[in-house]
Scaffold this motif. Structure first.
Motif, mmCIF file in Angstrom:
data_model
loop_
_atom_site.group_PDB
_atom_site.id
_atom_site.type_symbol
_atom_site.label_atom_id
_atom_site.label_comp_id
_atom_site.label_asym_id
_atom_site.label_seq_id
_atom_site.Cartn_x
_atom_site.Cartn_y
_atom_site.Cartn_z
ATOM 1 N N GLY A 36 -3.060 -4.619 59.261
ATOM 2 C CA GLY A 36 -2.663 -5.139 57.966
ATOM 3 C C GLY A 36 -1.779 -4.191 57.185
ATOM 4 O O GLY A 36 -0.990 -4.615 56.331
ATOM 5 N N TRP A 37 -1.907 -2.901 57.437
ATOM 6 C CA TRP A 37 -1.019 -1.927 56.802
ATOM 7 C C TRP A 37 0.377 -2.067 57.405
ATOM 8 O O TRP A 37 0.534 -2.399 58.595
ATOM 9 C CB TRP A 37 -1.520 -0.502 57.022
ATOM 10 C CG TRP A 37 -2.664 -0.095 56.137
ATOM 11 C CD1 TRP A 37 -3.953 -0.508 56.220
ATOM 12 C CD2 TRP A 37 -2.610 0.838 55.051
ATOM 13 N NE1 TRP A 37 -4.720 0.100 55.257
ATOM 14 C CE2 TRP A 37 -3.916 0.938 54.510
ATOM 15 C CE3 TRP A 37 -1.600 1.607 54.479
ATOM 16 C CZ2 TRP A 37 -4.235 1.766 53.437
ATOM 17 C CZ3 TRP A 37 -1.905 2.447 53.413
ATOM 18 C CH2 TRP A 37 -3.197 2.514 52.891
ATOM 19 N N THR A 38 1.389 -1.792 56.599
ATOM 20 C CA THR A 38 2.772 -1.880 57.071
ATOM 21 C C THR A 38 3.563 -0.658 56.638
ATOM 22 O O THR A 38 3.194 0.019 55.666
ATOM 23 C CB THR A 38 3.466 -3.134 56.512
ATOM 24 O OG1 THR A 38 3.384 -3.122 55.082
ATOM 25 C CG2 THR A 38 2.820 -4.394 57.061
ATOM 26 N N ALA A 39 4.628 -0.369 57.369
ATOM 27 C CA ALA A 39 5.521 0.740 57.031
ATOM 28 C C ALA A 39 6.697 0.206 56.226
ATOM 29 O O ALA A 39 7.320 -0.793 56.605
ATOM 30 C CB ALA A 39 6.019 1.424 58.301
ATOM 31 N N GLY A 47 8.149 4.151 62.481
ATOM 32 C CA GLY A 47 7.736 3.614 61.195
ATOM 33 C C GLY A 47 8.091 4.485 60.019
ATOM 34 O O GLY A 47 7.676 4.200 58.890
ATOM 35 N N GLY A 48 8.850 5.542 60.254
ATOM 36 C CA GLY A 48 9.221 6.447 59.168
ATOM 37 C C GLY A 48 10.664 6.881 59.274
ATOM 38 O O GLY A 48 11.494 6.217 59.902
ATOM 39 N N PHE A 49 10.946 8.016 58.671
ATOM 40 C CA PHE A 49 12.307 8.536 58.615
ATOM 41 C C PHE A 49 12.287 10.036 58.894
ATOM 42 O O PHE A 49 11.412 10.760 58.414
ATOM 43 C CB PHE A 49 12.924 8.268 57.233
ATOM 44 C CG PHE A 49 13.105 6.810 56.946
ATOM 45 C CD1 PHE A 49 14.300 6.167 57.248
ATOM 46 C CD2 PHE A 49 12.063 6.065 56.413
ATOM 47 C CE1 PHE A 49 14.456 4.812 57.001
ATOM 48 C CE2 PHE A 49 12.204 4.711 56.166
ATOM 49 C CZ PHE A 49 13.409 4.089 56.457
ATOM 50 N N LEU A 50 13.277 10.485 59.654
ATOM 51 C CA LEU A 50 13.403 11.898 59.983
ATOM 52 C C LEU A 50 14.572 12.501 59.231
ATOM 53 O O LEU A 50 15.685 11.969 59.263
ATOM 54 C CB LEU A 50 13.600 12.077 61.490
ATOM 55 C CG LEU A 50 13.567 13.527 61.977
ATOM 56 C CD1 LEU A 50 12.142 14.090 61.901
ATOM 57 C CD2 LEU A 50 14.088 13.629 63.407
ATOM 58 N N LEU A 51 14.329 13.607 58.546
ATOM 59 C CA LEU A 51 15.374 14.379 57.894
ATOM 60 C C LEU A 51 15.534 15.681 58.672
ATOM 61 O O LEU A 51 14.545 16.277 59.107
ATOM 62 C CB LEU A 51 15.004 14.700 56.442
ATOM 63 C CG LEU A 51 14.973 13.546 55.445
ATOM 64 C CD1 LEU A 51 13.694 12.713 55.603
ATOM 65 C CD2 LEU A 51 15.043 14.073 54.016
ATOM 66 N N VAL A 96 2.382 7.934 62.944
ATOM 67 C CA VAL A 96 2.417 6.694 62.158
ATOM 68 C C VAL A 96 2.073 5.488 63.030
ATOM 69 O O VAL A 96 1.338 4.586 62.601
ATOM 70 C CB VAL A 96 3.784 6.524 61.471
ATOM 71 C CG1 VAL A 96 3.940 5.118 60.894
ATOM 72 C CG2 VAL A 96 3.946 7.563 60.378
ATOM 73 N N ASP A 97 2.582 5.459 64.252
ATOM 74 C CA ASP A 97 2.237 4.365 65.164
ATOM 75 C C ASP A 97 0.723 4.293 65.362
ATOM 76 O O ASP A 97 0.123 3.198 65.330
ATOM 77 C CB ASP A 97 2.920 4.559 66.522
ATOM 78 C CG ASP A 97 4.410 4.274 66.477
ATOM 79 O OD1 ASP A 97 4.876 3.669 65.494
ATOM 80 O OD2 ASP A 97 5.109 4.676 67.436
ATOM 81 N N SER A 117 2.045 0.777 53.258
ATOM 82 C CA SER A 117 1.509 -0.103 52.234
ATOM 83 C C SER A 117 0.210 -0.744 52.683
ATOM 84 O O SER A 117 0.115 -1.306 53.789
ATOM 85 C CB SER A 117 2.529 -1.209 51.902
ATOM 86 O OG SER A 117 3.640 -0.686 51.234
ATOM 87 N N ARG A 118 -0.780 -0.657 51.795
ATOM 88 C CA ARG A 118 -2.070 -1.294 52.067
ATOM 89 C C ARG A 118 -1.995 -2.767 51.697
ATOM 90 O O ARG A 118 -1.444 -3.122 50.649
ATOM 91 C CB ARG A 118 -3.181 -0.612 51.279
ATOM 92 C CG ARG A 118 -4.556 -1.211 51.526
ATOM 93 C CD ARG A 118 -5.656 -0.487 50.815
ATOM 94 N NE ARG A 118 -6.946 -1.136 51.065
ATOM 95 C CZ ARG A 118 -8.114 -0.660 50.623
ATOM 96 N NH1 ARG A 118 -8.145 0.428 49.889
ATOM 97 N NH2 ARG A 118 -9.221 -1.312 50.896
#
Length: 396
Positions: free
Chosen positions: A355-358, A373-377, A346-347, A393-394
């Motif tokens: 311009g994209w965001t997490a 920028g994400g989540f770990l399960l 993701v990085d 998000s664009r």
């Protein structure tokens, strides 16, 4: 078969599984099934006992062993009753010799452990190889979780999932008539969380870029009341062909399947560029989050294979990004607990796409842990398969 003969048969099957793991051949379940077809004299009790030996060894041994015997000896060292079966009897294993090699036990090789996301510590290891439960997802187009609770009263609700219902792993749920009627699908909670994270709504255009047999596609159709237009894509014909009968059974009518030719994905999706409100990329990966179900995957992962996965993931993310409408969202999902396939991927994406965001807060409260920028399960923390999820998000 005698108990000793069962052990020897397990050793022979483990030899085949280890070879296949090294060579990139068929999975353990396929090898076991073929071995049992070749031994039709083995009764049901024999098959169960042999399978228990095989999978106990796979779960215990951290990397492809030099031999099936070395793997079984690693178990025998901790089990005197098993060691006693190495008595040289007819059809059984030979007597254990002094200084005979044993396979190394543990969760994974040292090199593989170093690749884990920093959130995955030793406290997680036991859960990563424990037997998985059986998770169901009620299909809103045919049923509800309340109806599942009536059909399977021995189950429990799954945290944060309005449609999730959990049973013991040994439950033969698909033999219930409700399955044939499309009332539910078998789907691990992590996969259900991924569909929720997408946030698809009525009227949306959705692309499932790596649809496979359509588990998440069907979850999206259920969540949107069959009121979203879904394009399900994959390069694997055999897997994608499973989607149509599943959709028919479940009452999902707005799914279009598109078989992509490898290397020609972008050209075949040219008409969909910049038109999807939501895109989900459940990319091919190491499968390190699914060791509860397929423990031999630990034996298969090599640096070269991981490099290929990471490269493919980046290409799919870039392709998926091109499909998103301005202001739309892209969910990246991998059943992996390896940092290169998760937070690092993701990085890199965000660096390539200014311009994209997490997004944050994409999961139910208490589920998952922030990982870049994400989540770990993980199985230990969340009771589901290991999964990395990010929603991107664009810009408008």
């Amino acid at each position: 078969m005698t108990p000793a003969a069962r052990v020897q048969t397990a050793i022979e099957i483990l030899d085949a599984i280890a070879r296949s793991a090294r060579d990139g051949g068929p999975p353990a379940d396929a090898i076991f099934a073929e071995a049992m077809r070749a031994r039709r004299y083995a009764g049901s009790k024999d098959r169960r006992a042999i399978r228990d030996h095989v999978y106990a060894a796979i779960r215990a041994v951290r990397a492809a062993p030099p031999s099936g015997r070395a793997a079984m000896l690693a178990l025998a060292d901790a089990d005197p009753d098993l060691a006693a079966l190495f008595d040289g009897a007819a059809y059984g294993p030979a007597v254990i010799a002094a200084e005979e090699p044993r396979a190394d036990t543990g969760i994974a090789s040292t090199a593989l452990l170093k690749l884990f996301d920093p959130l995955v510590g030793k406290a997680e290891h036991a859960a990563m190889l424990a037997r998985a439960p059986l998770d169901l997802r009620a299909n809103r187009l045919r049923s509800s979780r309340d109806e599942l609770a009536t059909i399977f009263p021995e189950g429990d609700a799954i945290t944060g999932l309005a449609d999730g219902w959990r049973l013991a792993g040994a439950t033969a749920a698909v033999q219930n008539p409700a399955y044939a009627e499309g009332q539910f699908e078998v789907q691990d909670a992590a996969s259900q969380y991924a569909a929720i994270a997408l946030g698809a709504e009525v009227g949306h255009t959705v692309v499932d870029l790596c649809a496979g047999a359509g588990g998440k596609t069907l979850a999206i159709a259920s969540a949107t009341g069959d009121e979203a237009a879904i394009l399900a894509c994959d390069t694997n014909r055999a897997r994608l062909q499973q989607l149509a009968p599943r959709a028919h059974r479940g009452g999902a009518t707005r799914i279009e399947a598109l078989l992509l030719n490898p290397g020609q994905e972008a050209a075949m999706l040219a008409d969909h560029i910049g038109k999807a409100d939501r895109v989900i990329v459940d990319a091919p990966c190491s499968g390190s989050g699914t060791w509860r179900r397929s423990p031999e995957l630990r034996w298969r992962l090599t640096p070269a294979r991981l490099d290929r996965h990471v490269a493919d993931q980046a290409k799919l993310l870039d392709l998926g990004a091109d499909l998103v409408v301005p202001g739309g969202k892209l969910v990246y999902a991998v059943c992996s607990i390896i940092a290169r396939e998760g937070r690092a991927q993701v990085d890199d994406f965000l660096n390539r796409h200014p311009g994209w965001t997490a997004d944050g807060d994409i999961l139910p409260a208490g589920i998952g842990r922030a990982a870049g920028g994400g989540f770990l399960l993980t199985p230990g923390h969340d009771g589901c398969d290991g999964f990395f999820l990010a929603r991107l998000s664009r810009p408008c």
